[in-house]
Design a protein around this motif. Structure first.
Motif, PDB file in Angstrom:
ATOM      1  N   ALA A  10      25.588 -15.656  27.859  1.00  0.00           N
ATOM      2  CA  ALA A  10      24.785 -14.909  26.915  1.00  0.00           C
ATOM      3  C   ALA A  10      23.406 -14.213  27.408  1.00  0.00           C
ATOM      4  O   ALA A  10      22.769 -15.277  27.939  1.00  0.00           O
ATOM      5  N   VAL A  11      23.434 -13.100  27.598  1.00  0.00           N
ATOM      6  CA  VAL A  11      21.914 -12.538  27.777  1.00  0.00           C
ATOM      7  C   VAL A  11      21.443 -11.563  26.635  1.00  0.00           C
ATOM      8  O   VAL A  11      22.306 -10.898  26.423  1.00  0.00           O
ATOM      9  N   GLY A  18      17.160  -7.796  31.340  1.00  0.00           N
ATOM     10  CA  GLY A  18      18.241  -8.297  30.918  1.00  0.00           C
ATOM     11  C   GLY A  18      19.438  -7.716  31.434  1.00  0.00           C
ATOM     12  O   GLY A  18      20.659  -8.590  31.582  1.00  0.00           O
ATOM     13  N   HIS A  19      19.776  -6.446  31.494  1.00  0.00           N
ATOM     14  CA  HIS A  19      20.928  -5.863  32.028  1.00  0.00           C
ATOM     15  C   HIS A  19      21.385  -6.439  33.430  1.00  0.00           C
ATOM     16  O   HIS A  19      22.452  -6.582  33.783  1.00  0.00           O
ATOM     17  N   GLN A  20      20.415  -6.417  34.065  1.00  0.00           N
ATOM     18  CA  GLN A  20      20.633  -6.928  35.644  1.00  0.00           C
ATOM     19  C   GLN A  20      20.896  -8.315  35.683  1.00  0.00           C
ATOM     20  O   GLN A  20      21.550  -8.749  36.621  1.00  0.00           O
ATOM     21  N   ILE A  21      20.072  -9.201  34.808  1.00  0.00           N
ATOM     22  CA  ILE A  21      20.390 -10.419  34.868  1.00  0.00           C
ATOM     23  C   ILE A  21      22.010 -10.950  34.304  1.00  0.00           C
ATOM     24  O   ILE A  21      22.835 -11.658  35.004  1.00  0.00           O
ATOM     25  N   ALA A  45      22.199   0.882  29.619  1.00  0.00           N
ATOM     26  CA  ALA A  45      22.478  -0.390  30.672  1.00  0.00           C
ATOM     27  C   ALA A  45      23.691  -0.368  31.364  1.00  0.00           C
ATOM     28  O   ALA A  45      23.570  -0.604  32.694  1.00  0.00           O
ATOM     29  N   ILE A  46      25.024  -0.161  31.032  1.00  0.00           N
ATOM     30  CA  ILE A  46      26.067  -0.437  31.463  1.00  0.00           C
ATOM     31  C   ILE A  46      26.033   1.022  32.263  1.00  0.00           C
ATOM     32  O   ILE A  46      26.596   0.945  33.597  1.00  0.00           O
ATOM     33  N   PHE A 147      11.559  -8.948  38.782  1.00  0.00           N
ATOM     34  CA  PHE A 147      11.855  -7.450  38.640  1.00  0.00           C
ATOM     35  C   PHE A 147      11.757  -7.124  40.104  1.00  0.00           C
ATOM     36  O   PHE A 147      10.845  -7.077  40.742  1.00  0.00           O
ATOM     37  N   PRO A 148      13.161  -6.303  40.317  1.00  0.00           N
ATOM     38  CA  PRO A 148      14.246  -6.168  39.811  1.00  0.00           C
ATOM     39  C   PRO A 148      15.123  -7.251  39.989  1.00  0.00           C
ATOM     40  O   PRO A 148      15.430  -7.547  41.372  1.00  0.00           O
ATOM     41  N   PRO A 149      15.822  -7.836  39.145  1.00  0.00           N
ATOM     42  CA  PRO A 149      16.587  -9.287  39.505  1.00  0.00           C
ATOM     43  C   PRO A 149      17.802  -8.988  40.284  1.00  0.00           C
ATOM     44  O   PRO A 149      18.006  -9.994  40.921  1.00  0.00           O
ATOM     45  N   LEU A 150      18.270  -7.733  40.365  1.00  0.00           N
ATOM     46  CA  LEU A 150      19.281  -7.579  41.388  1.00  0.00           C
ATOM     47  C   LEU A 150      18.974  -7.520  42.859  1.00  0.00           C
ATOM     48  O   LEU A 150      19.828  -7.799  43.769  1.00  0.00           O
TER      49      LEU A 150
END
Length: 294
Positions: A10-11, A18-21, A45-46, A147-150
């Motif tokens: 869960a994030v 958060g959305h990238q994690i 986010a989606i 940042f950015p996690p992706l």
């Protein structure tokens, strides 16, 4: 428990981190739920993730099947209880304010199973300050994504005196599963490693600007031309969010009461004006006419 037992993640918080994690977790094969109290934040986010993943497919970074499977693994909810109740690992990514994080962890401790590890993505606040509101200090740690996690391949995993070796190992193994390099900090220190280095640079840059030694654009230019940095300190503040650094400095100032730890006046003015950087279209620089590639 080991990483083989971690099936559900869960994030908490669907913001820029958060959305990238959450997507990293889903791409890593974990059943993932992204929670935020704001339904519109989840929808945004989606939408952003769909655009980015489609772009990755078009560029050959990801196959269409990998994209499809990742979104099958990812769902959203506005209810923190729903997000936490089946989770084996929870990663909190809410605003950088200690009181808010403590309130979130109090709820997570109440709703998550007893075996669940609760991690904070805080960029500066040590986990022992959060763990005191829970009944599982041995399962609390920091997992600080960048940042950015992706894009960024680094996660600072920070243990406190009470964090168990088992919890640390699972966090490190999770990083490996999602294709990120976990770096372990054996002891807590405010700001961890990367941000302490960045704070030193950005605070000095702000001091030089605020006291009229050079324009912020020229300070950035020197950092890039003379020091070989990929971007200047003011550009970096705009990228990560001026408010993130501001709140981190405020937490340190609350703790030390040392005037040198208080955010600079020019930074405070930016935050009060809502000029937080790229995410608001204006910070030190103006991005409102710039198309930001994903």
């Amino acid at each position: 428990m080991s990483i083989e037992n971690v099936k559900n993640v869960a994030v908490i918080g669907a913001g820029s981190m958060g959305h990238q994690i959450a997507m990293l977790s889903a791409l890593g094969g974990f059943e993932t739920v992204l929670q935020d109290i704001n339904e519109k934040a989840l929808e945004k986010a989606i939408d952003m993730l769909e655009q980015r993943m489609n772009d990755w497919v078009n560029k050959g970074k990801l196959s269409e099947e990998q994209r499809r499977l990742a979104f099958q693994k990812l769902r959203t909810t506005t209810e923190i209880k729903e997000a936490a109740q089946d989770a084996d690992l929870v990663i909190e990514a809410v605003v950088e304010k200690l009181d808010v994080k403590r309130e979130v962890f109090k709820l997570l401790d109440q709703y998550a199973p007893s075996h669940t590890i609760l991690a904070s993505n805080s960029s500066s606040i040590v986990n022992s300050k959060i763990a005191t509101v829970t009944n599982r200090p041995e399962k609390i740690l920091n997992m600080h994504f960048f940042f950015p996690p992706l894009v960024m391949d680094c996660v600072e995993v920070v243990k406190s005196e009470e964090t168990s070796d088992e919890s640390v190992q699972i966090a490190m193994d999770f990083c490996k599963k999602i294709g990120r390099t976990g770096v372990l900090l054996e002891k807590e220190i405010y700001g961890f490693i990367a941000n302490r280095l960045l704070f030193a640079l950005s605070n000095e840059a702000v001091y030089l600007y605020e006291n009229g030694y050079a324009d912020f654009k020229d300070i950035d230019l020197i950092a890039k031309k003379a020091l070989g940095h990929p971007m200047g300190p003011f550009e970096l503040m705009d990228l990560s969010g001026i408010d993130v650094g501001y709140y981190a400095n405020m937490e340190l100032y609350k703790e030390t009461q040392d005037p040198k730890d208080r955010p600079a006046k020019c930074v405070e003015e930016k935050v009060k004006a809502g000029e937080l950087g790229r995410k608001t279209g204006k910070g030190w620089y103006d991005y409102r006419k710039e198309v930001i590639s994903r």
